[in-house]
Design an enzyme around this catalytic site. Structure first.
Site, PDB file in Angstrom:
ATOM      1  N   CYS A  94       0.848  -1.196   0.000  1.00  0.00           N
ATOM      2  CA  CYS A  94       0.000   0.000   0.000  1.00  0.00           C
ATOM      3  C   CYS A  94       0.887   1.249   0.000  1.00  0.00           C
ATOM      4  O   CYS A  94       0.629   2.203  -0.734  1.00  0.00           O
ATOM      5  CB  CYS A  94      -0.907  -0.017   1.234  1.00  0.00           C
ATOM      6  SG  CYS A  94      -2.076   1.341   1.294  1.00  0.00           S
ATOM      7  N   CYS A 193      -5.659  -1.064   8.734  1.00  0.00           N
ATOM      8  CA  CYS A 193      -6.828  -0.218   8.485  1.00  0.00           C
ATOM      9  C   CYS A 193      -8.021  -1.067   8.067  1.00  0.00           C
ATOM     10  O   CYS A 193      -9.159  -0.812   8.474  1.00  0.00           O
ATOM     11  CB  CYS A 193      -6.495   0.841   7.443  1.00  0.00           C
ATOM     12  SG  CYS A 193      -6.027   0.174   5.838  1.00  0.00           S
TER      13      CYS A 193
END
Ligand SMILES: Nc1ncnc2c1ncn2[C@@H]1O[C@H](COP(=O)(O)OP(=O)(O)OP(=O)(O)O)[C@@H](O)[C@H]1O
Length: 353
Positions: A94, A193
């Site tokens: 990411c 997350c």
């Protein structure tokens, strides 16, 4: 005036990083990437908190809808990884594909700014002799996030500031209170997350992967129980197996073709070597001969001494001085020399070695 685009998640770290740079005289522009639907950081709440911060600092705030980039690079990567019996690490991927690369591109092409900053706990220094940017651990070892940044390129490091790399976390909170940031008391994010947004990795994956029951077996094939889907298991896992046995059992392999979870005792779960692919050499160029280094095989694992042998096609062979427990395909192996991050790669499945 020096200009910088600060990546804002709405959390205390990125808020403080932005406030510190603003205070130092930087012309700050806030940028929030909208990564997925749902609550929490990177989603609706995070965007609102980041907007409030920019209002407070009196700086512009941009939101870029990155949901499609996140889905393509992270959600698909995770789902296909779990389906194939590995435990992918989404964060380093990411950082490279969703955050740093696109943020630098956006800053340059839309705002004409060639520098970004984030609230990551790590340090970047330029080594004149090596002609390379050095990625170093944070001063606060409890908060160090360098492990997740091993896949950044030299170009990305050249364009990035980590204003909190020299700051202990307690000091970040103090600074946030001093700047009277609305995020000063916001709780730490505890998990990935995706996990925060979906409750657990299991419930996230269950939206994408059909649950298919199968056997939990010992290495000799003895059936000990039933699992509810191979993607719920990770190599090295001990808890949650739901099996009564004379000794503690650990997941030692995931056999996708036969839909079996293979378990063994702690002794059988150690590995003295592994291979990693997609290696990224950071603080040093790829060496021509083996080097000695301290390797982390998970974010929180203690660095362990090993020999790192560079191979063709961006692979490395890692030979640990002592057998390691929980060497998990899909996670990153990251090798260090003291506080310098030398490189990292993705741990391969054993059968590929
Ligand atoms: N959605 C996002 N948009 C822009 N930048 C982000 C986003 N999410 C994270 N970042 C940047 O990456 C850094 C590290 O993110 P991470 O998710 O690890 O959060 P963290 O360490 O809890 O920090 P924070 O307290 O700022 O949320 C953040 O400090 C921020 O600068």
């Amino acid at each position: 005036m020096k200009k910088v685009v600060v990546g804002l998640s709405g959390g205390v770290d990125s808020s403080t990083a932005a406030a510190v740079l603003h205070h130092q005289g930087y012309d700050v522009v806030g940028l929030t990437l909208w990564l997925m639907k749902g609550k929490g950081q990177c989603c609706s709440e995070g965007m609102v908190d980041a907007a409030k911060l920019c209002e407070q600092l009196g700086v512009p705030h941009h939101i870029v809808d990155s949901r499609e980039v996140f889905e393509r690079n992270i959600i698909n990567y995770l789902v296909s990884g779990y389906e194939s019996g590995i435990t992918p690490l989404p964060c380093s991927q990411c950082n490279r594909m969703v955050k740093f690369g696109p943020m630098i591109d956006y800053a340059r092409s839309e705002l004409g700014i060639d520098r970004i900053a984030t609230g990551h706990y790590a340090r970047i220094e330029f080594d004149e002799q090596l002609g390379r940017y050095q990625l170093k651990t944070a001063i606060d070892p409890q908060k160090d996030q360098s492990y997740f940044l091993y896949d950044l390129s030299q170009e990305m490091l050249a364009a990035t500031l980590f204003p909190l790399g020299e700051t202990p976390k307690t000091e970040t909170r103090r600074l946030a209170a001093e700047f009277e940031l609305t995020t000063a008391d916001k709780p730490e994010s505890q998990d990935l997350c995706l996990v925060e947004a979906h409750g657990s990795m299991q419930s996230f994956l269950d939206q994408y992967i059909n649950q298919k029951t199968g056997d939990i077996v010992l290495q000799d094939g003895t059936v000990l129980g039933e699992h509810q889907g191979i993607h719920h298991y990770t190599i090295g896992q001990r808890r949650g197996l739901g099996i009564a046995y004379s000794e503690p059992l650990y997941v030692v392999d995931l056999d996708v073709p036969r839909n079996r979870v293979i378990v063994g005792t702690r002794d059988s779960a150690g590995d003295s070597e592994c291979y990693a692919s997609r290696a990224n050499w950071v603080s040093i160029a790829e060496p021509e001969a083996p080097i000695r280094a301290d390797v982390r095989i998970r974010y929180r694992s203690k660095p362990t001494p090993a020999t790192v042998v560079p191979l063709a096609d961006n692979r490395v062979h890692l030979m640990f001085d002592e057998p390691q427990f929980g060497v998990t395909p899909g996670q990153a192996a990251v090798w260090y020399d003291g506080d310098r991050l030398l490189g990292g790669g993705i741990i391969e499945r054993k059968d590929k070695g």
